[in-house]
Design a protein around this motif. Structure first.
Motif, mmCIF file in Angstrom:
data_model
loop_
_atom_site.group_PDB
_atom_site.id
_atom_site.type_symbol
_atom_site.label_atom_id
_atom_site.label_comp_id
_atom_site.label_asym_id
_atom_site.label_seq_id
_atom_site.Cartn_x
_atom_site.Cartn_y
_atom_site.Cartn_z
ATOM 1 N N ILE A 97 21.900 12.284 32.884
ATOM 2 C CA ILE A 97 23.068 11.891 33.683
ATOM 3 C C ILE A 97 22.655 10.950 34.804
ATOM 4 O O ILE A 97 23.304 9.919 35.051
ATOM 5 C CB ILE A 97 23.767 13.141 34.251
ATOM 6 N N VAL A 98 21.572 11.284 35.509
ATOM 7 C CA VAL A 98 21.092 10.427 36.600
ATOM 8 C C VAL A 98 20.719 9.049 36.071
ATOM 9 O O VAL A 98 21.079 8.014 36.654
ATOM 10 C CB VAL A 98 19.893 11.085 37.309
ATOM 11 N N ALA A 99 19.996 9.015 34.948
ATOM 12 C CA ALA A 99 19.575 7.732 34.368
ATOM 13 C C ALA A 99 20.786 6.896 33.970
ATOM 14 O O ALA A 99 20.815 5.677 34.188
ATOM 15 C CB ALA A 99 18.675 7.975 33.163
ATOM 16 N N ALA A 100 21.800 7.544 33.390
ATOM 17 C CA ALA A 100 23.004 6.813 32.972
ATOM 18 C C ALA A 100 23.770 6.264 34.168
ATOM 19 O O ALA A 100 24.254 5.119 34.145
ATOM 20 C CB ALA A 100 23.899 7.728 32.140
ATOM 21 N N VAL A 101 23.873 7.055 35.230
ATOM 22 C CA VAL A 101 24.595 6.614 36.432
ATOM 23 C C VAL A 101 23.873 5.436 37.085
ATOM 24 O O VAL A 101 24.500 4.428 37.460
ATOM 25 C CB VAL A 101 24.747 7.777 37.428
ATOM 26 N N LEU A 102 22.563 5.527 37.223
ATOM 27 C CA LEU A 102 21.799 4.447 37.854
ATOM 28 C C LEU A 102 21.850 3.177 37.023
ATOM 29 O O LEU A 102 21.966 2.069 37.566
ATOM 30 C CB LEU A 102 20.348 4.895 38.058
ATOM 31 N N PHE A 103 21.773 3.320 35.705
ATOM 32 C CA PHE A 103 21.848 2.129 34.853
ATOM 33 C C PHE A 103 23.226 1.480 34.946
ATOM 34 O O PHE A 103 23.338 0.246 34.998
ATOM 35 C CB PHE A 103 21.543 2.505 33.401
ATOM 36 N N THR A 104 24.261 2.297 34.961
ATOM 37 C CA THR A 104 25.620 1.757 35.087
ATOM 38 C C THR A 104 25.782 1.001 36.404
ATOM 39 O O THR A 104 26.359 -0.104 36.449
ATOM 40 C CB THR A 104 26.654 2.885 35.003
ATOM 41 N N TYR A 105 25.260 1.576 37.471
ATOM 42 C CA TYR A 105 25.349 0.953 38.797
ATOM 43 C C TYR A 105 24.643 -0.403 38.821
ATOM 44 O O TYR A 105 25.219 -1.420 39.248
ATOM 45 C CB TYR A 105 24.737 1.889 39.830
ATOM 46 N N ILE A 106 23.414 -0.438 38.332
ATOM 47 C CA ILE A 106 22.644 -1.687 38.397
ATOM 48 C C ILE A 106 23.218 -2.717 37.427
ATOM 49 O O ILE A 106 23.169 -3.929 37.688
ATOM 50 C CB ILE A 106 21.147 -1.416 38.117
ATOM 51 N N SER A 107 23.797 -2.256 36.315
ATOM 52 C CA SER A 107 24.414 -3.180 35.354
ATOM 53 C C SER A 107 25.635 -3.858 35.981
ATOM 54 O O SER A 107 25.849 -5.072 35.801
ATOM 55 C CB SER A 107 24.831 -2.436 34.085
ATOM 56 N N LEU A 108 26.443 -3.093 36.707
ATOM 57 C CA LEU A 108 27.613 -3.666 37.371
ATOM 58 C C LEU A 108 27.198 -4.718 38.394
ATOM 59 O O LEU A 108 27.839 -5.776 38.506
ATOM 60 C CB LEU A 108 28.430 -2.567 38.037
ATOM 61 N N LEU A 109 26.142 -4.437 39.149
ATOM 62 C CA LEU A 109 25.662 -5.425 40.117
ATOM 63 C C LEU A 109 25.228 -6.711 39.416
ATOM 64 O O LEU A 109 25.522 -7.821 39.889
ATOM 65 C CB LEU A 109 24.487 -4.856 40.915
ATOM 66 N N LEU A 110 24.527 -6.557 38.298
ATOM 67 C CA LEU A 110 24.053 -7.739 37.583
ATOM 68 C C LEU A 110 25.219 -8.526 36.984
ATOM 69 O O LEU A 110 25.225 -9.763 37.014
ATOM 70 C CB LEU A 110 23.073 -7.320 36.481
ATOM 71 N N VAL A 111 26.216 -7.816 36.467
ATOM 72 C CA VAL A 111 27.392 -8.489 35.929
ATOM 73 C C VAL A 111 28.124 -9.250 37.037
ATOM 74 O O VAL A 111 28.563 -10.398 36.851
ATOM 75 C CB VAL A 111 28.334 -7.479 35.249
ATOM 76 N N LEU A 112 28.265 -8.622 38.198
ATOM 77 C CA LEU A 112 28.908 -9.299 39.334
ATOM 78 C C LEU A 112 28.136 -10.551 39.728
ATOM 79 O O LEU A 112 28.732 -11.605 40.010
ATOM 80 C CB LEU A 112 28.993 -8.343 40.520
ATOM 81 N N ALA A 113 26.811 -10.442 39.741
ATOM 82 C CA ALA A 113 25.987 -11.601 40.101
ATOM 83 C C ALA A 113 26.179 -12.730 39.096
ATOM 84 O O ALA A 113 26.306 -13.910 39.470
ATOM 85 C CB ALA A 113 24.517 -11.186 40.166
#
Length: 524
Positions: A97-113
């Motif tokens: 769960i932690v790994a999935a949440v962190l990956f989702t968070y960093i993926s959203l930042l990269l998509v925004l960038a």
């Protein structure tokens, strides 16, 4: 100065405002700064931090994939932690769960960038997101390091998973490269120097070429000619059906039989007064209520209890309390009542049950500790139970213990002798071995085929996930030991199975379609 003021103006564009708001935490109408032609997409500090954002995405993706593909062994991981911490908890699920949440968070930042870059906006990552990026990067790298040190066999599991997932990972990677083509092309066009354009486009094209050609090095036993797939591997219940009932109990073995299992696997130790019974752990703490009945003996070896003492313990309530497997379904009221009334099971009762349903049996034997009355008589005692008390049909017994094999072959002919590791075919035939019992990470279609040609079948353990069972099927395994008989029995064909021609068509179409789309984007 005039030009800078013209480039920096107040405007309200909802889409860009949302992008910059999420990325930079500037939610008001703000002074938007566009990237000038020929200039970098961000300040020097931001341009140094952007690669860290990309690295955090890559490392978190790798760890999430590796941990997700390790689901087959989550129970073993939680059991290992139980032995060290002294209490049961689904650590494997928490990490996922932690790994999935962190990956989702960093993926959203990269998509925004990427969206901001595509809009020609200057990047400015808010300090809170920078801290978050460092946390994701640190967590992912430290977790990968710990995984490589503490669970080295996990790397073998991941390599096996590529034999099933690689075609889909290839398509996913190509799709990402197509999506990245737009911001790459946009910034290449805006660059005012050829060198800058090559720095932008060069690595992109190199990665794209690598992805186009990577299928040349792919191997999978599930890519095979039509009609060459062998029969479905038989299912041997590992301690019964431990996802449906308390392990090593009568209920657990009955559930395996109910769901069509072909065999039963268990663990055997001997009580202080010579009664062989079923118990995997050295102590009774995990799978009984010993803390309630004998609170001062929780650390005492299971084999040092008399059978009378063992009969007073409940072997089922722990299962309802701890729920030892990730994704366990809820039990019916009848199953809950049955589980709550399970007791420690004897080897004799286990063998009679298997014999009455014509099921194969396999068991690990645990030698009693020093000063135990049956320390040197344990094999004879177990053979007495097999041959005299239960009188199970001998061809149903897969004899695994290797210590006194010649003696067992002499006094109990008819067992199917099974070796717990690979060996030269000549040595196996010399010792009348008819089956190998191998950990699934040793899976090799070439070795399985070699042994099969000598009439030596292969069993793989412990195989719980459908993708791993599919791979074992394609590799030619004769049987698998599993915790999930109720799930694997419904698999009618491997999850991934195609001919070489079908795979080549999929590969070529993917590459040609992506090449066309990327060329079109750069041309526009």
């Amino acid at each position: 100065v005039v030009r800078q003021r013209l480039l920096q103006r107040y405007e309200h564009q909802p889409f860009i405002s949302c992008l910059a708001g999420f990325y930079s935490c500037r939610w008001r109408r703000y002074q938007r700064e566009r990237t000038e032609p020929g200039k970098c997409c961000c300040s020097m500090r931001e341009s140094m931090f952007f690669p860290l954002l990309v690295a955090a995405f890559c490392f978190s993706l790798v760890f999430l994939y590796m941990w997700g593909e390790g689901k087959n062994d989550y129970n073993s991981f939680d059991w290992y932690n139980y032995g060290n911490l002294g209490f049961w908890f689904l650590w494997s699920l928490l990490i996922l769960i932690v790994a999935a949440v962190l990956f989702t968070y960093i993926s959203l930042l990269l998509v925004l960038a990427m969206c901001l870059l595509a809009e020609g906006q200057q990047l400015y990552l808010h300090w809170s997101h920078k801290i978050g990026t460092f946390l994701v990067l640190g967590f992912s790298i430290s977790s990968l390091f710990a995984l490589s040190v503490l669970w080295r066999d996990h790397g073998k599991t991941v390599r096996l998973s590529f034999q099933v997932t690689a075609p889909y990972l290839h398509i996913g990677a190509i799709a990402i490269m197509v999506l990245l083509a737009w911001p790459v092309a946009l910034h290449a066009v805006r660059a005012d120097k050829k060198v800058t354009q090559m720095i932008i486009v060069g690595p992109y094209l190199a990665i794209l070429l690598f992805l186009f050609l990577i299928p040349l090095g792919m191997y999978s036993p599930c890519i095979r000619e039509m009609g060459t797939l062998g029969p479905k591997p038989a299912l041997i219940g590992h301690r019964g059906a431990p996802m449906l009932a308390p392990e090593n109990t009568e209920m657990s073995f009955l559930k395996t039989i109910e769901h069509g299992g072909d065999g039963l696997e268990t663990d055997v130790t001997i009580s202080y007064d010579g009664v062989p019974f079923l118990m995997h752990d050295d102590t009774l703490r995990r799978t009984t209520n010993i803390q309630e009945v004998y609170p001062n003996d929780t650390g005492k070896a299971a084999s040092l209890f008399s059978w009378d003492a063992l009969q007073k313990l409940n072997a089922g309530t722990w299962f309802l309390k701890n729920k030892p497997f990730v994704g366990m379904g809820s039990l019916s009221k009848a199953d809950q009542n049955q589980a709550m009334n399970q007791s420690i099971y004897t080897l004799s009762s286990f063998l009679r049950l298997a014999d009455s349903h014509n099921k194969l049996v396999m068991f690990d034997l645990y030698r009693p500790p020093e000063k135990h009355p049956y320390r040197n008589l344990w094999i004879r005692r177990i053979l007495d139970v097999i041959l005299k008390e239960s009188k199970i049909k001998r061809h149903l017994v897969l004899w695994l213990h290797n210590g006194v094999r010649s003696f067992v072959q002499a006094v109990a002919p008819g067992f199917q002798h099974t070796m717990g590791g690979k060996a030269p075919v000549e040595d196996l035939l010399k010792h009348n071995i008819v089956k190998l019992n191998l950990v699934y990470t040793d899976m090799s279609s070439e070795d399985i085929q070699k042994y099969a040609e000598a009439n030596i079948t292969t069993n793989l353990y412990v195989v719980n996930e459908p993708w791993l069972y599919s791979l074992a099927w394609c590799a030619g395994a004769h049987s698998v030991t599993t915790n999930a008989v109720h799930l694997l029995k419904d698999l009618n064909q491997p999850l991934f199975l195609m001919t070489p021609q079908q795979y080549n068509i999929m590969w070529i179409l993917t590459d040609l379609t992506s090449a066309f789309l990327i060329s079109l984007i750069f041309a526009l």
